[in-house]
Design a protein around this motif. Structure first.
Motif, PDB file in Angstrom:
ATOM      1  N   GLU B  73       0.827  -1.204   0.000  1.00 42.97           N
ATOM      2  CA  GLU B  73       0.000   0.000   0.000  1.00 42.97           C
ATOM      3  C   GLU B  73       0.859   1.252   0.000  1.00 42.97           C
ATOM      4  O   GLU B  73       0.548   2.240  -0.656  1.00 42.97           O
ATOM      5  CB  GLU B  73      -0.898   0.019   1.238  1.00 42.97           C
ATOM      6  N   LYS B  76       2.288   2.792  -3.225  1.00 41.96           N
ATOM      7  CA  LYS B  76       1.410   3.585  -4.100  1.00 41.96           C
ATOM      8  C   LYS B  76       1.364   5.042  -3.684  1.00 41.96           C
ATOM      9  O   LYS B  76       1.279   5.931  -4.510  1.00 41.96           O
ATOM     10  CB  LYS B  76      -0.012   3.014  -4.060  1.00 41.96           C
ATOM     11  N   PHE B  77       1.367   5.244  -2.398  1.00 43.13           N
ATOM     12  CA  PHE B  77       1.228   6.624  -1.918  1.00 43.13           C
ATOM     13  C   PHE B  77       1.786   6.761  -0.508  1.00 43.13           C
ATOM     14  O   PHE B  77       1.478   5.957   0.362  1.00 43.13           O
ATOM     15  CB  PHE B  77      -0.245   7.034  -1.912  1.00 43.13           C
ATOM     16  N   LEU B  79       2.957   9.969   2.447  1.00 48.35           N
ATOM     17  CA  LEU B  79       3.030  11.407   2.692  1.00 48.35           C
ATOM     18  C   LEU B  79       4.460  11.874   2.453  1.00 48.35           C
ATOM     19  O   LEU B  79       5.406  11.088   2.525  1.00 48.35           O
ATOM     20  CB  LEU B  79       2.617  11.724   4.128  1.00 48.35           C
ATOM     21  N   GLN B  80       4.564  13.158   2.180  1.00 48.39           N
ATOM     22  CA  GLN B  80       5.861  13.728   1.864  1.00 48.39           C
ATOM     23  C   GLN B  80       6.877  13.513   2.989  1.00 48.39           C
ATOM     24  O   GLN B  80       6.617  13.851   4.139  1.00 48.39           O
ATOM     25  CB  GLN B  80       5.644  15.222   1.649  1.00 48.39           C
ATOM     26  N   ASN B 111      -3.861   3.947   7.435  1.00 43.95           N
ATOM     27  CA  ASN B 111      -5.114   4.395   6.821  1.00 43.95           C
ATOM     28  C   ASN B 111      -6.055   4.982   7.862  1.00 43.95           C
ATOM     29  O   ASN B 111      -6.650   6.021   7.688  1.00 43.95           O
ATOM     30  CB  ASN B 111      -5.797   3.237   6.104  1.00 43.95           C
TER      31      ASN B 111
END
Lengths: 207, 204
Positions: B73, B76-77, B79-80, B111
């Protein structure tokens, strides 16, 4: 003669040595409550444990009077008295390590009962649950959504409750957030049209 | 004479062996259950999405975000500035090296905040300091920062101020100018050559 006195000194020295060790052993306080799982074991348990229970399942079980689970309410006595899951026991979250509470948990574990704990919501439940797990109680489940969701259910006809998602992404973050690079200065600069000042004729007075 | 020496020596050796079998206090920093429970109930570990957004935008160097979701997960993405430490790898040497950094605020997120809280409980028990949890996790992040919802007209001014701040953050994080009210194009102004009008001059 000299040897004898040496020997005496040695005996006293070793007697003191032994005494210090014994005093040391006696004074180290044994912790009253001890973790039964090391952090490593806890993580391992987390990977394989099914620790969530849906409020629908609980509501059905309560309705059928199955006595399948033991319910423990972690909220304050005030909130507990306003409403709770039928048949639940109130142990406020700050009191789970008191002697009575622990012996209660011990007794439940001994008869391998499945315990369901809940607070107002599931994230409030996670902390106490994690602590109990590390103390060795792996027979406890978290009520998904906590009391807030459970109390909103239709108790007579509990249907699947929508919008319950523990740890499932609700959105496609990547799509919304794009990549997280802030340097995206592709904005077009608006053309600035200079406005010319129009001088209006002024009446000048003469002398 | 010899006998005394032997007895003394054997007593000491026995004691020494006894000490070896004592339960080693592996981690001096380890929090006992009572202390851990107090911290769990304090709820001071939470950091709001708004505060986090502010700190990322200000590129606060003390922020160390830790994504505890599974690698699949997280790939895919994220946070900076976040690093991915799945829960299962929390006690790895590499992960421990991360927590060894000085002057950092470690912020767990997932999440929701369940996994993050789990990671927090374990690392906090180990005595690691400056640990935080992103309240509501990425789901709440998406709802408040990436796609802020406008407050109802009846809400107090603070709600609107917050919304404005979130809109700004949203632009920063999505890199888009979306949702911003389109400003109307400036009217084109005809450039007129200056025409000098005769001015009335007063004579003496």
């Amino acid at each position: 003669m000299k040897e004898f006195s040496n020997n005496k000194g040695l005996i006293t020295a070793s007697a003191i040595f032994v005494a210090v060790i014994i005093i040391g052993l006696l004074t180290t306080r044994k912790p009253e409550i001890d973790y039964r799982f090391t952090p490593g074991q806890t993580i391992e348990t987390l990977q394989n444990l099914k620790y969530f229970i849906s409020p629908v399942e609980v509501a059905k079980s309560v309705k059928a009077n199955e006595n399948q689970f033991v319910y423990i309410d972690l909220r304050s006595p005030y909130d507990f008295n306003k409403g709770n899951i039928q048949g639940s026991v109130n142990i406020p979250a700050n009191r789970i390590l008191e002697k009575e509470s622990l012996s209660f948990f011990e007794a439940l574990a001994a008869r391998s009962a499945t315990v369901v704990i809940y607070d107002a919501d599931q994230s409030l439940t996670t902390g106490p649950w994690m602590l109990l797990l590390q103390l060795g109680f792996n027979n406890i489940k978290i009520l998904q959504g906590g009391w807030n969701i459970y109390s909103a259910l239709n108790q007579q006809n509990p249907a699947q409750y929508p919008g319950l998602s523990a740890e499932t992404p609700k959105y496609d973050y990547a799509a919304i957030g794009k990549s997280m690079t802030p340097e995206t200065s592709t904005e077009k600069k608006e053309e600035i049209v200079p406005k010319k000042k129009v001088k209006t004729a002024q009446v000048e007075g003469g002398c | 004479m010899n006998k005394t020496y032997i007895i003394l020596a054997s007593v000491l050796v026995l004691l020494g062996i006894g000490l070896v079998f004592l339960k080693a206090n592996t981690n001096k920093d380890e929090l006992n259950p009572e202390k851990l429970l107090t911290e769990i109930n304090e709820n001071t570990r939470y950091i709001s999405t708004d505060e986090l957004a502010k700190r990322i935008i200000e590129s606060d160097p003390s922020v160390q975000l830790i994504d505890v979701r599974p690698a699949k997960e997280a790939s895919k993405f994220m946070l900076q500035g976040a690093i991915n430490i799945p829960l299962a790898d929390l006690l790895n040497e590499d992960s421990q090296a991360v927590f060894g950094q000085d002057g950092k605020d470690f912020i767990f997120y997932s999440n929701d905040d369940i996994f993050a809280n789990q990671a927090w409980t374990i690392t906090r028990r180990l005595g690691i300091k400056n640990l935080h949890v992103l309240k509501g996790g990425l789901n709440y992040w998406a709802e408040t920062i990436l796609q802020p919802v406008a407050p109802a007209a009846t809400e107090p001014q603070e709600a609107f101020d917050l919304y404005q701040a979130r809109l700004g953050a949203s632009q920063f994080f999505t890199g888009a100018t979306l949702e911003v009210k389109k400003s109307e194009p400036l009217e084109k102004i005809d450039l007129k050559p200056k025409t000098k009008t005769k001015q009335v001059e007063g004579g003496c």
